[in-house]
Design a protein around this motif. Structure first.
Motif, PDB file in Angstrom:
ATOM      1  N   UNK A   4     -71.074 -66.643  71.541  1.00 16.18           N
ATOM      2  CA  UNK A   4     -70.198 -65.966  70.590  1.00 16.18           C
ATOM      3  C   UNK A   4     -68.785 -66.549  70.649  1.00 16.18           C
ATOM      4  N   UNK A   5     -68.321 -66.855  71.858  1.00 15.22           N
ATOM      5  CA  UNK A   5     -66.978 -67.410  72.018  1.00 15.22           C
ATOM      6  C   UNK A   5     -66.901 -68.831  71.435  1.00 15.22           C
ATOM      7  N   UNK A   6     -67.962 -69.619  71.646  1.00 16.28           N
ATOM      8  CA  UNK A   6     -67.984 -70.969  71.088  1.00 16.28           C
ATOM      9  C   UNK A   6     -67.888 -70.932  69.563  1.00 16.28           C
ATOM     10  N   UNK A   7     -68.690 -70.069  68.988  1.00 16.61           N
ATOM     11  CA  UNK A   7     -68.738 -70.014  67.524  1.00 16.61           C
ATOM     12  C   UNK A   7     -67.443 -69.462  66.932  1.00 16.61           C
ATOM     13  N   UNK A   8     -66.811 -68.568  67.649  1.00 15.28           N
ATOM     14  CA  UNK A   8     -65.516 -68.067  67.197  1.00 15.28           C
ATOM     15  C   UNK A   8     -64.464 -69.172  67.285  1.00 15.28           C
ATOM     16  N   UNK A  29     -64.764 -77.945  74.529  1.00 19.57           N
ATOM     17  CA  UNK A  29     -65.419 -76.793  75.154  1.00 19.57           C
ATOM     18  C   UNK A  29     -66.238 -77.174  76.384  1.00 19.57           C
ATOM     19  N   UNK A  30     -66.384 -78.466  76.637  1.00 18.24           N
ATOM     20  CA  UNK A  30     -67.138 -78.898  77.814  1.00 18.24           C
ATOM     21  C   UNK A  30     -68.624 -78.615  77.715  1.00 18.24           C
ATOM     22  N   UNK A  31     -69.180 -78.760  76.496  1.00 23.70           N
ATOM     23  CA  UNK A  31     -70.615 -78.555  76.293  1.00 23.70           C
ATOM     24  C   UNK A  31     -71.184 -79.790  75.612  1.00 23.70           C
ATOM     25  N   UNK A  32     -72.496 -79.844  75.455  1.00 22.82           N
ATOM     26  CA  UNK A  32     -73.126 -81.001  74.822  1.00 22.82           C
ATOM     27  C   UNK A  32     -72.958 -80.941  73.310  1.00 22.82           C
ATOM     28  N   UNK A  33     -73.025 -82.124  72.694  1.00 20.26           N
ATOM     29  CA  UNK A  33     -72.952 -82.178  71.234  1.00 20.26           C
ATOM     30  C   UNK A  33     -74.138 -81.461  70.598  1.00 20.26           C
ATOM     31  N   UNK A  34     -75.306 -81.462  71.272  1.00 20.61           N
ATOM     32  CA  UNK A  34     -76.476 -80.766  70.744  1.00 20.61           C
ATOM     33  C   UNK A  34     -76.233 -79.263  70.678  1.00 20.61           C
ATOM     34  N   UNK A  35     -75.515 -78.731  71.665  1.00 21.66           N
ATOM     35  CA  UNK A  35     -75.181 -77.301  71.654  1.00 21.66           C
ATOM     36  C   UNK A  35     -74.326 -76.973  70.430  1.00 21.66           C
TER      37      UNK A  35
END
Length: 249
Positions: A4-8, A29-35
C-alpha cells in the motif's frame, strides 16, 4: 515497504511529475523492477494510471485534440525555434509536405518567401498563410475539421496516395518513450501514415509537451522516420531514450 505504501508513493510521484519510470521508482524504494511492474499493473486495473514503456503516466496525459486557437498561444517560442531548425534543412527546389498544426504553421511563415519550392498542406490556416507565397502551393482541400483547421476525408487520402514529395514535416499529438507516435483518431492516423508513405525524408516536429504521452491511434514508430525536431526543454533522460530510436534535433 508495504504494498500500500509503495503504491501510494507511485501515485504521489505521478501527481507531482505526471509520469514515473520503473527503474527509478524501484531504486528509490529498494525493490525489484518486477515488483514495481506488478504495482503499476494493479493501479492500471483500478484506472489510476496508464502504463507506458518503462513506466506509467496519468490518464489525463492521454493526448486529445486541442482547438486551433488554444494551440496558437501554447509554447509559441518553442514552436518558432523548431520551425527555424526545420526551415534550415529544406533544400533548394524541394517538394515539401506540411502536416496540419501550429508548429508547421510557423514553418510556413518562414518559407513562404522562397520561390523554389512546391508546398503541399492539409491545413486551412497554413493554406491561407501561403496565399501570397512565391512558391507553388497545393492545398488538399477536403472536409474541414471543426475548431482544428485540418482537412480530412477520402479526398485528402486520394491526393496523398497520388503524390511523391522530397520531405514531410509531420505533426505529432503524442510520442511515448517506447518511440511510438500516436494521434487521437483513426482517420487522422491514416492520413499521417499516407503522408509518411509519400515522402523520401520523414521528419516529426513536436515541442516537449508532446512527449511521454499516448493517444488512441498508432501512427508509426520513431525507427521508421529520419528524425524529430524539437525544442530544448526535453528532459535529459527522455532525450537519451529517444536518441536510441532516431535522430533528435
Amino acid at each position: 515497504m508495504l504494498q500500500l505504501e509503495r503504491r501510494q508513493h507511485i501515485m504521489n510521484k505521478l501527481g507531482v511529475q505526471g509520469t514515473v519510470h520503473i527503474e527509478r521508482i524501484a531504486s528509490d524504494l529498494g525493490v525489484s523492477s518486477m515488483t514495481i511492474r506488478r504495482d503499476l499493473a494493479s493501479l492500471e486495473k483500478e484506472g489510476k494510471l496508464v502504463r507506458s514503456h518503462g513506466g506509467a503516466i496519468l490518464p489525463e496525459r492521454m493526448a486529445q485534440e486541442i482547438p486551433y486557437q488554444t494551440k496558437l498561444s501554447s509554447y509559441k517560442d518553442e514552436k518558432e525555434l523548431i520551425a527555424k531548425k526545420a526551415a534550415e534543412i529544406i533544400p533548394a527546389n524541394a517538394k515539401v509536405l506540411l502536416d496540419s498544426g501550429t508548429t508547421n504553421l510557423e514553418i510556413a511563415k518562414l518559407i513562404k518567401t522562397r520561390d523554389d519550392l512546391l508546398i503541399v498542406t492539409n491545413d486551412a490556416k497554413i493554406s491561407m498563410e501561403l496565399l501570397n507565397s512565391d512558391s507553388e502551393v497545393i492545398s488538399t482541400g477536403g472536409k474541414l475539421q471543426k475548431d482544428i483547421g485540418a482537412f480530412m476525408g477520402t479526398h485528402v487520402q486520394t491526393l496523398l496516395k497520388q503524390i511523391r514529395v522530397d520531405m514531410v514535416f509531420l505533426g505529432a499529438n503524442a510520442i511515448d518513450l517506447n518511440g511510438d507516435i500516436s494521434t487521437p483518431s483513426m482517420e487522422k492516423a491514416l492520413i499521417k501514415k499516407l503522408m509518411l508513405e509519400s515522402a523520401t525524408m520523414k521528419w516529426v516536429v513536436a515541442d516537449h509537451s508532446k512527449f511521454n504521452r499516448r493517444a488512441f491511434a498508432h501512427v508509426c514508430h520513431l525507427s521508421t522516420i529520419n528524425g524529430i525536431i524539437t525544442d530544448n526543454q526535453l528532459e535529459q533522460d527522455d532525450r537519451k531514450k529517444l536518441e536510441q530510436e532516431t535522430n533528435l534535433y
